[in-house]
Design an enzyme around this catalytic site. Sequence first.
Site, PDB file in Angstrom:
ATOM      1  N   ARG A  20      11.458  -5.397   4.779  1.00  0.00           N
ATOM      2  CA  ARG A  20      11.156  -3.970   4.554  1.00  0.00           C
ATOM      3  C   ARG A  20      12.153  -3.091   5.296  1.00  0.00           C
ATOM      4  NH1 ARG A  20       5.185  -1.865   5.293  1.00  0.00           N
ATOM      5  NH2 ARG A  20       5.301  -2.987   7.274  1.00  0.00           N
ATOM      6  N   ARG A  68      -9.412   0.683   9.052  1.00  0.00           N
ATOM      7  CA  ARG A  68      -8.941  -0.666   9.378  1.00  0.00           C
ATOM      8  C   ARG A  68      -9.971  -1.440  10.175  1.00  0.00           C
ATOM      9  NH1 ARG A  68      -3.011   0.511   9.105  1.00  0.00           N
ATOM     10  NH2 ARG A  68      -1.861  -1.427   9.326  1.00  0.00           N
ATOM     11  N   LYS A 115       0.835  -1.216   0.000  1.00  0.00           N
ATOM     12  CA  LYS A 115       0.000   0.000   0.000  1.00  0.00           C
ATOM     13  C   LYS A 115       0.868   1.264   0.000  1.00  0.00           C
ATOM     14  CE  LYS A 115      -2.166  -1.191   3.793  1.00  0.00           C
ATOM     15  NZ  LYS A 115      -1.439  -2.461   4.034  1.00  0.00           N
ATOM     16  N   ARG A 145      11.598  -1.233  10.713  1.00  0.00           N
ATOM     17  CA  ARG A 145      10.574  -0.867  11.682  1.00  0.00           C
ATOM     18  C   ARG A 145      10.545  -1.869  12.822  1.00  0.00           C
ATOM     19  NH1 ARG A 145       5.131   0.393   8.305  1.00  0.00           N
ATOM     20  NH2 ARG A 145       4.268  -0.730  10.093  1.00  0.00           N
ATOM     21  N   ARG A 181       0.060  -9.016  13.624  1.00  0.00           N
ATOM     22  CA  ARG A 181      -0.557  -8.029  12.735  1.00  0.00           C
ATOM     23  C   ARG A 181      -1.415  -8.700  11.669  1.00  0.00           C
ATOM     24  NH1 ARG A 181       4.351  -4.561  10.888  1.00  0.00           N
ATOM     25  NH2 ARG A 181       2.818  -3.281   9.820  1.00  0.00           N
TER      26      ARG A 181
HETATM   27  P1  ADP Z   1       2.181  -1.819   3.231  1.00  0.00           P
HETATM   28  O1  ADP Z   1       2.203  -0.303   3.180  1.00  0.00           O
HETATM   29  O2  ADP Z   1       0.977  -2.400   2.555  1.00  0.00           O
HETATM   30  O3  ADP Z   1       2.387  -2.364   4.616  1.00  0.00           O
HETATM   31  P2  ADP Z   1       4.739  -1.607   1.792  1.00  0.00           P
HETATM   32  O4  ADP Z   1       4.387  -0.760   0.605  1.00  0.00           O
HETATM   33  O5  ADP Z   1       5.547  -0.972   2.864  1.00  0.00           O
HETATM   34  O6  ADP Z   1       3.419  -2.330   2.383  1.00  0.00           O
HETATM   35  O7  ADP Z   1       5.493  -2.907   1.221  1.00  0.00           O
HETATM   36  C1  ADP Z   1       5.978  -3.913   2.118  1.00  0.00           C
HETATM   37  C2  ADP Z   1       7.350  -4.391   1.619  1.00  0.00           C
HETATM   38  O8  ADP Z   1       7.198  -5.109   0.397  1.00  0.00           O
HETATM   39  C3  ADP Z   1       8.330  -3.245   1.336  1.00  0.00           C
HETATM   40  O9  ADP Z   1       9.616  -3.671   1.715  1.00  0.00           O
HETATM   41  C4  ADP Z   1       8.216  -3.055  -0.185  1.00  0.00           C
HETATM   42  O10 ADP Z   1       9.421  -2.542  -0.751  1.00  0.00           O
HETATM   43  C5  ADP Z   1       7.926  -4.467  -0.665  1.00  0.00           C
HETATM   44  N1  ADP Z   1       7.022  -4.505  -1.829  1.00  0.00           N
HETATM   45  C6  ADP Z   1       5.967  -3.685  -2.096  1.00  0.00           C
HETATM   46  N2  ADP Z   1       5.351  -4.036  -3.237  1.00  0.00           N
HETATM   47  C7  ADP Z   1       6.038  -5.124  -3.710  1.00  0.00           C
HETATM   48  C8  ADP Z   1       5.886  -5.955  -4.873  1.00  0.00           C
HETATM   49  N3  ADP Z   1       4.901  -5.744  -5.762  1.00  0.00           N
HETATM   50  N4  ADP Z   1       6.767  -6.975  -5.025  1.00  0.00           N
HETATM   51  C9  ADP Z   1       7.770  -7.194  -4.096  1.00  0.00           C
HETATM   52  N5  ADP Z   1       7.948  -6.449  -3.013  1.00  0.00           N
HETATM   53  C10 ADP Z   1       7.093  -5.421  -2.806  1.00  0.00           C
HETATM   54  P1  AMP Z   2       1.061   0.701   9.003  1.00  0.00           P
HETATM   55  O1  AMP Z   2       2.131   1.723   8.845  1.00  0.00           O
HETATM   56  O2  AMP Z   2      -0.140   0.995   8.157  1.00  0.00           O
HETATM   57  O3  AMP Z   2       1.574  -0.710   8.828  1.00  0.00           O
HETATM   58  O4  AMP Z   2       0.547   0.817  10.518  1.00  0.00           O
HETATM   59  C1  AMP Z   2       1.418   0.550  11.601  1.00  0.00           C
HETATM   60  C2  AMP Z   2       0.612   0.401  12.881  1.00  0.00           C
HETATM   61  O5  AMP Z   2      -0.051   1.643  13.193  1.00  0.00           O
HETATM   62  C3  AMP Z   2      -0.494  -0.655  12.864  1.00  0.00           C
HETATM   63  O6  AMP Z   2      -0.029  -1.958  13.108  1.00  0.00           O
HETATM   64  C4  AMP Z   2      -1.408  -0.127  13.987  1.00  0.00           C
HETATM   65  O7  AMP Z   2      -0.869  -0.432  15.255  1.00  0.00           O
HETATM   66  C5  AMP Z   2      -1.317   1.387  13.788  1.00  0.00           C
HETATM   67  N1  AMP Z   2      -2.368   1.869  12.864  1.00  0.00           N
HETATM   68  C6  AMP Z   2      -2.185   2.380  11.607  1.00  0.00           C
HETATM   69  N2  AMP Z   2      -3.354   2.705  11.067  1.00  0.00           N
HETATM   70  C7  AMP Z   2      -4.321   2.383  11.961  1.00  0.00           C
HETATM   71  C8  AMP Z   2      -5.745   2.438  11.966  1.00  0.00           C
HETATM   72  N3  AMP Z   2      -6.434   2.896  10.912  1.00  0.00           N
HETATM   73  N4  AMP Z   2      -6.388   2.025  13.082  1.00  0.00           N
HETATM   74  C9  AMP Z   2      -5.713   1.573  14.158  1.00  0.00           C
HETATM   75  N5  AMP Z   2      -4.391   1.462  14.216  1.00  0.00           N
HETATM   76  C10 AMP Z   2      -3.682   1.854  13.118  1.00  0.00           C
END
Ligand code: ADP
Ligand code: AMP
Length: 216
Positions: free
Chosen positions: A127, A88, A13, A160, A171
Amino acid sequence: MKIVLLGPPGAGKGTQAKSISNRYSIPHISTGDIFRKNISEGTPLGIEAKGYIDKGQLVPDEVTINMVKDRLTWEDCKNGYLLDGFPRTVAQAEALEGFLADRNEKLDTALSIEVPSSFILERMTGRRVCPSCGASYHVKFNPPTKAGVCDVCGSDIVQRKDDTEETVSERLEVYERQTQPLIDFYNNKNLLSTVDGTKAINEVFESICSILGSVK
Ligand code: ADP
Ligand code: AMP
């Protein structure tokens, strides 16, 4: 354009949101990024959120909803926005619906990036993120040009705290229990669009652009 991005943690995302935000000139609003900024600044909101985030649990709805409602009233949201990581829970989705209805506005689409859970652990433990500008990398799938350094702003990238194996499984459970019901929620309102998130990053982006080209 007002877009909600759905998908499990690690679906891509944040990665796609950066490109969508550039292409469509709408702000990328990530609740996770807002919480992390508050944590690094030591604000009361950050102190409250940290305990939940470190455990892989959701920050309570009331706190999150108020934070997002405030953010959506900023000037930069007047031509639309991209929500990443919100809603969420069904309560958050209903709050967003009420917020939009009060303004006679509507969501254009809830775009779900579909990735099976078998992909998630490798994506999340690999990541790396930039603490300064929020750019996201992957040690294998999307490494920065210079190892350990952000391409965008030159800061050192980090892992992270909630991307460890134990927290990732919590998660994923939280996602399945509390967030996955939103797929049906938006499908029932004819607002759901889906994209295959297992493809390469640029291919996923192309699919997203073709969907967004037809929602307006
Ligand atoms: P989210 O925001 O949904 O938690 P991220 O965009 O941070 O996910 O992506 C999670 C990890 O996967 C990151 O390390 C990113 O670089 C990698 N990633 C994202 N999209 C792809 C893809 N299409 N193929 C392989 N790796 C990806
Ligand atoms: P993310 O960066 O989207 O992976 O979010 C990291 C963490 O932030 C999550 O695991 C939750 O603990 C908190 N968080 C992010 N967005 C929300 C939401 N919409 N509602 C509740 N907790 C959230």
